[in-house]
Design a protein around this motif. Structure first.
Motif, PDB file in Angstrom:
ATOM      1  N   SER A  45       0.830  -1.319   0.025  1.00 56.94           N
ATOM      2  CA  SER A  45      -0.084  -0.041  -0.092  1.00 56.94           C
ATOM      3  C   SER A  45       0.803   1.346  -0.152  1.00 56.94           C
ATOM      4  O   SER A  45       0.565   2.383  -0.504  1.00 56.94           O
ATOM      5  CB  SER A  45      -1.023  -0.108   1.162  1.00 56.94           C
ATOM      6  OG  SER A  45      -0.396   0.330   2.426  1.00 56.94           O
ATOM      7  N   LEU A  46       2.071   1.275   0.606  1.00 60.59           N
ATOM      8  CA  LEU A  46       3.005   2.369   0.727  1.00 60.59           C
ATOM      9  C   LEU A  46       3.666   2.550  -0.552  1.00 60.59           C
ATOM     10  O   LEU A  46       3.662   3.682  -1.280  1.00 60.59           O
ATOM     11  CB  LEU A  46       4.078   2.087   1.929  1.00 60.59           C
ATOM     12  CG  LEU A  46       3.433   2.010   3.083  1.00 60.59           C
ATOM     13  CD1 LEU A  46       4.647   1.802   4.073  1.00 60.59           C
ATOM     14  CD2 LEU A  46       2.679   3.186   3.440  1.00 60.59           C
ATOM     15  N   ASP A  49       0.817   4.012  -2.643  1.00 56.00           N
ATOM     16  CA  ASP A  49       0.662   5.446  -2.224  1.00 56.00           C
ATOM     17  C   ASP A  49       1.379   6.401  -2.777  1.00 56.00           C
ATOM     18  O   ASP A  49       1.137   7.544  -2.994  1.00 56.00           O
ATOM     19  CB  ASP A  49       0.422   5.120  -0.745  1.00 56.00           C
ATOM     20  CG  ASP A  49       0.126   6.718  -0.100  1.00 56.00           C
ATOM     21  OD1 ASP A  49      -1.204   6.915  -0.045  1.00 56.00           O
ATOM     22  OD2 ASP A  49       0.928   7.247   0.485  1.00 56.00           O
ATOM     23  N   ASP A  50       2.766   6.089  -2.923  1.00 49.34           N
ATOM     24  CA  ASP A  50       3.766   7.091  -3.216  1.00 49.34           C
ATOM     25  C   ASP A  50       3.833   7.081  -4.788  1.00 49.34           C
ATOM     26  O   ASP A  50       4.712   7.959  -5.142  1.00 49.34           O
ATOM     27  CB  ASP A  50       5.139   6.529  -2.759  1.00 49.34           C
ATOM     28  CG  ASP A  50       5.195   6.645  -1.317  1.00 49.34           C
ATOM     29  OD1 ASP A  50       4.564   7.479  -0.830  1.00 49.34           O
ATOM     30  OD2 ASP A  50       5.851   5.715  -0.497  1.00 49.34           O
ATOM     31  N   ASP A  55       0.161   9.878  -4.484  1.00 49.90           N
ATOM     32  CA  ASP A  55       0.777  11.096  -3.543  1.00 49.90           C
ATOM     33  C   ASP A  55       2.231  11.613  -4.196  1.00 49.90           C
ATOM     34  O   ASP A  55       2.440  12.602  -3.719  1.00 49.90           O
ATOM     35  CB  ASP A  55       1.003  10.549  -2.008  1.00 49.90           C
ATOM     36  CG  ASP A  55      -0.363  10.390  -1.451  1.00 49.90           C
ATOM     37  OD1 ASP A  55      -1.440  10.764  -1.846  1.00 49.90           O
ATOM     38  OD2 ASP A  55      -0.457   9.926  -0.066  1.00 49.90           O
ATOM     39  N   ASP A  57       5.206  10.961  -3.932  1.00 55.35           N
ATOM     40  CA  ASP A  57       6.379  11.023  -3.123  1.00 55.35           C
ATOM     41  C   ASP A  57       7.670  10.184  -3.500  1.00 55.35           C
ATOM     42  O   ASP A  57       7.456   9.263  -4.107  1.00 55.35           O
ATOM     43  CB  ASP A  57       5.705  10.449  -1.445  1.00 55.35           C
ATOM     44  CG  ASP A  57       4.978  11.540  -0.734  1.00 55.35           C
ATOM     45  OD1 ASP A  57       5.437  12.790  -0.846  1.00 55.35           O
ATOM     46  OD2 ASP A  57       3.950  11.326  -0.182  1.00 55.35           O
ATOM     47  N   ARG A  60      10.520   7.195   1.202  1.00 51.99           N
ATOM     48  CA  ARG A  60       9.996   6.508   2.109  1.00 51.99           C
ATOM     49  C   ARG A  60      11.053   5.496   2.759  1.00 51.99           C
ATOM     50  O   ARG A  60      11.879   5.004   2.155  1.00 51.99           O
ATOM     51  CB  ARG A  60       9.176   5.600   1.001  1.00 51.99           C
ATOM     52  CG  ARG A  60       8.312   4.505   1.629  1.00 51.99           C
ATOM     53  CD  ARG A  60       6.965   4.944   2.793  1.00 51.99           C
ATOM     54  NE  ARG A  60       6.177   5.687   1.972  1.00 51.99           N
ATOM     55  CZ  ARG A  60       4.962   6.218   2.846  1.00 51.99           C
ATOM     56  NH1 ARG A  60       4.805   6.107   3.973  1.00 51.99           N
ATOM     57  NH2 ARG A  60       4.114   6.756   2.011  1.00 51.99           N
ATOM     58  N   MET A 120      -8.912  -0.777   2.916  1.00 49.27           N
ATOM     59  CA  MET A 120      -8.040   0.136   2.719  1.00 49.27           C
ATOM     60  C   MET A 120      -8.150   0.831   1.355  1.00 49.27           C
ATOM     61  O   MET A 120      -7.986   2.057   1.234  1.00 49.27           O
ATOM     62  CB  MET A 120      -6.670  -0.517   3.106  1.00 49.27           C
ATOM     63  CG  MET A 120      -5.633   0.225   2.707  1.00 49.27           C
ATOM     64  SD  MET A 120      -3.928  -0.377   3.006  1.00 49.27           S
ATOM     65  CE  MET A 120      -3.892  -1.561   1.580  1.00 49.27           C
ATOM     66  N   GLN A 124      -8.372   4.904   0.585  1.00 49.07           N
ATOM     67  CA  GLN A 124      -7.457   5.373  -0.358  1.00 49.07           C
ATOM     68  C   GLN A 124      -8.057   6.041  -1.508  1.00 49.07           C
ATOM     69  O   GLN A 124      -7.781   7.228  -1.950  1.00 49.07           O
ATOM     70  CB  GLN A 124      -6.353   4.444  -1.059  1.00 49.07           C
ATOM     71  CG  GLN A 124      -5.425   3.823   0.118  1.00 49.07           C
ATOM     72  CD  GLN A 124      -4.395   5.029   0.253  1.00 49.07           C
ATOM     73  OE1 GLN A 124      -4.601   5.874   0.586  1.00 49.07           O
ATOM     74  NE2 GLN A 124      -3.122   4.850  -0.066  1.00 49.07           N
ATOM     75  N   LYS A 148      -8.581   3.707   5.445  1.00 51.38           N
ATOM     76  CA  LYS A 148      -7.480   3.814   4.680  1.00 51.38           C
ATOM     77  C   LYS A 148      -6.396   3.120   5.688  1.00 51.38           C
ATOM     78  O   LYS A 148      -5.354   2.500   5.245  1.00 51.38           O
ATOM     79  CB  LYS A 148      -6.897   5.016   4.122  1.00 51.38           C
ATOM     80  CG  LYS A 148      -6.626   6.071   4.868  1.00 51.38           C
ATOM     81  CD  LYS A 148      -5.854   7.487   4.174  1.00 51.38           C
ATOM     82  CE  LYS A 148      -5.047   8.221   5.060  1.00 51.38           C
ATOM     83  NZ  LYS A 148      -4.635   9.435   4.294  1.00 51.38           N
ATOM     84  N   GLN A 186      -3.206   7.189  12.526  1.00 50.65           N
ATOM     85  CA  GLN A 186      -3.415   8.161  11.232  1.00 50.65           C
ATOM     86  C   GLN A 186      -3.275   9.657  11.871  1.00 50.65           C
ATOM     87  O   GLN A 186      -2.981  10.664  11.010  1.00 50.65           O
ATOM     88  CB  GLN A 186      -4.616   7.888  10.219  1.00 50.65           C
ATOM     89  CG  GLN A 186      -4.723   8.625   9.095  1.00 50.65           C
ATOM     90  CD  GLN A 186      -3.524   8.385   8.038  1.00 50.65           C
ATOM     91  OE1 GLN A 186      -3.258   7.440   7.944  1.00 50.65           O
ATOM     92  NE2 GLN A 186      -3.041   9.509   7.591  1.00 50.65           N
ATOM     93  N   ASP A 189      -0.197  10.391  12.192  1.00 51.39           N
ATOM     94  CA  ASP A 189       0.411  10.746  10.809  1.00 51.39           C
ATOM     95  C   ASP A 189       0.295  12.283  10.360  1.00 51.39           C
ATOM     96  O   ASP A 189       1.198  12.631   9.706  1.00 51.39           O
ATOM     97  CB  ASP A 189       0.243   9.527  10.043  1.00 51.39           C
ATOM     98  CG  ASP A 189       0.888   9.343   8.722  1.00 51.39           C
ATOM     99  OD1 ASP A 189       1.883   8.867   8.864  1.00 51.39           O
ATOM    100  OD2 ASP A 189       0.359   9.930   7.632  1.00 51.39           O
ATOM    101  N   LYS A 203      10.522  10.389   5.540  1.00 49.48           N
ATOM    102  CA  LYS A 203       9.746  10.795   4.321  1.00 49.48           C
ATOM    103  C   LYS A 203       9.390  12.321   4.649  1.00 49.48           C
ATOM    104  O   LYS A 203       9.569  12.849   5.516  1.00 49.48           O
ATOM    105  CB  LYS A 203       8.361   9.742   4.780  1.00 49.48           C
ATOM    106  CG  LYS A 203       7.306  10.146   5.785  1.00 49.48           C
ATOM    107  CD  LYS A 203       6.218   9.250   5.799  1.00 49.48           C
ATOM    108  CE  LYS A 203       5.349   9.317   6.769  1.00 49.48           C
ATOM    109  NZ  LYS A 203       4.147   8.572   7.140  1.00 49.48           N
TER     110      LYS A 203
HETATM  111  C1  IPE Z   1      -1.317   6.301   3.603  1.00 45.34           C
HETATM  112  O1  IPE Z   1      -1.862   7.335   3.819  1.00 45.34           O
HETATM  113  C2  IPE Z   1      -2.232   5.145   3.972  1.00 45.34           C
HETATM  114  C3  IPE Z   1      -1.970   3.889   3.169  1.00 45.34           C
HETATM  115  C4  IPE Z   1      -0.935   3.732   2.480  1.00 45.34           C
HETATM  116  C5  IPE Z   1      -2.958   2.837   2.873  1.00 45.34           C
HETATM  117  P1  IPE Z   1      -0.949   8.818   3.791  1.00 45.34           P
HETATM  118  O2  IPE Z   1      -0.633   8.761   2.461  1.00 45.34           O
HETATM  119  O3  IPE Z   1      -1.465   9.684   4.411  1.00 45.34           O
HETATM  120  O4  IPE Z   1       0.580   8.048   4.485  1.00 45.34           O
HETATM  121  P2  IPE Z   1       2.048   8.723   4.300  1.00 45.34           P
HETATM  122  O5  IPE Z   1       2.007  10.197   4.834  1.00 45.34           O
HETATM  123  O6  IPE Z   1       2.225   8.551   2.658  1.00 45.34           O
HETATM  124  O7  IPE Z   1       2.834   7.519   4.947  1.00 45.34           O
END
Ligand code: IPE
Ligand code: IPE
Ligand code: MG
Ligand code: MG
Length: 262
Positions: A45-46, A49-50, A55, A57, A60, A120, A124, A148, A186, A189, A203
């Motif tokens: 998922s990370l 997500d990136d 996102d 990013d 990581r 999740m 997302q 998520k 979260q 976070d 990150k």
């Molecule tokens: C990540 O949430 C949630 C998942 C990957 C399911 P975010 O996008 O808010 O978290 P970071 O800040 O990238 O780690």
């Protein structure tokens, strides 16, 4: 897959799974396949997500994100493969009791429900859909966070409990702890994205604001977000009241969620 998975995350979900099993008298070694599967799903998922389409990013776990270190196609496939491998590991474990095959079946059901379109992935997609749009209400934000991030964390507790042969009441208590910790996690976070140190977090910070993300600090402000995280962790600890000293690792992890800097 190895690059992203072995980079050294906090391993919170596997820890919660193992600690839940031990809280109800189970053995860590019996639960290890579930703990590993949860971390693989989380890591997938990370990676996704990136991605630039999500996102976008570049840092990581203290290293360039998977698509930066390799390329987008590799990152997409590494995520796909980690998600799939998780269920291969769970089903392989089910073929070799103990714990009994029924317990593994429950785990596979719980994990797939929490990770997919009811958990999740839904969270997302709500997160992405809200980007740059109208600000969410507090209820909508809580639902998105619970999905998520909270769903997989809550399921980590459930997996440990089920595999540790917990009774229904114990499972319910541990899931309640998990849902509170998951939401608090979260919220923290989001707070760290505002005021955390990227060098410690591994990150980037400041990205939620830049991307007009709906977050707790954006909606409530930092102080109210911190109070909320405190309250949620208090409720999580309360859910453990009926357990003896074997729940002390879970108690310590609750405090850690609040105090973490990465
Ligand atoms: C990540 O949430 C949630 C998942 C990957 C399911 P975010 O996008 O808010 O978290 P970071 O800040 O990238 O780690
Ligand atoms: C980050 O998760 C994304 C969220 C769901 C908030 P973690 O903070 O658990 O990330 P790692 O596993 O330690 O890298
Ligand atoms: Mg995201
Ligand atoms: Mg992100």
């Amino acid at each position: 897959m190895r690059y992203a998975l072995l980079a050294g995350g906090k391993r919170l979900r596997p820890l919660l799974c193992l600690a839940a099993a031990e809280t109800v008298g189970g053995r860590a070694q019996d639960v290890m396949p579930a703990a590993c599967a949860l971390e693989m799903i989380h890591t997938y998922s990370l990676i996704h997500d990136d991605l630039p389409a999500m996102d976008d990013d570049e840092l990581r776990r203290g290293q360039p994100t998977c698509h930066v270190a390799f390329d987008e196609a590799t990152a997409i496939l590494a995520g796909d493969a980690l998600l799939t491998l998780a269920f291969q590991i769970l089903s392989t474990a089910a073929m070799d009791p103990p714990p009994p095959v029924e317990a593994w079946l429950n785990v596979i059901h719980a994990v797939s429900t929490a990770a997919g379109q009811y958990g999740m992935v839904l969270g997302q997609s709500l997160d992405i859909a809200a980007e740059g749009g109208r600000r969410m209400t507090l209820d909508q934000l809580q639902r998105m966070h619970a999905l998520k991030t909270g769903a997989l964390i809550e399921t980590s507790l459930e997996c440990g409990a089920v595999l540790g042969a917990a009774d229904r009441e114990q499972i319910a208590r541990l899931k309640r702890y998990g849902s509170k910790i998951g939401l608090a996690f979260q919220v923290v976070d989001d707070i760290l994205n505002v005021e955390g140190d990227p060098a410690i977090m591994g990150k980037a910070a400041g990205t939620d604001l830049a991307r007009h993300k709906s977050t707790y600090p954006a909606l409530l402000g930092l102080d109210a977000s911190k109070s909320l995280a405190h309250r949620l962790v208090g409720e999580a600890l309360h859910a453990l009241d009926a357990f003896d000293g074997r729940a002390d690792v879970l108690r310590a992890l609750a405090t850690y969620v609040l105090e973490r800097q990465r």
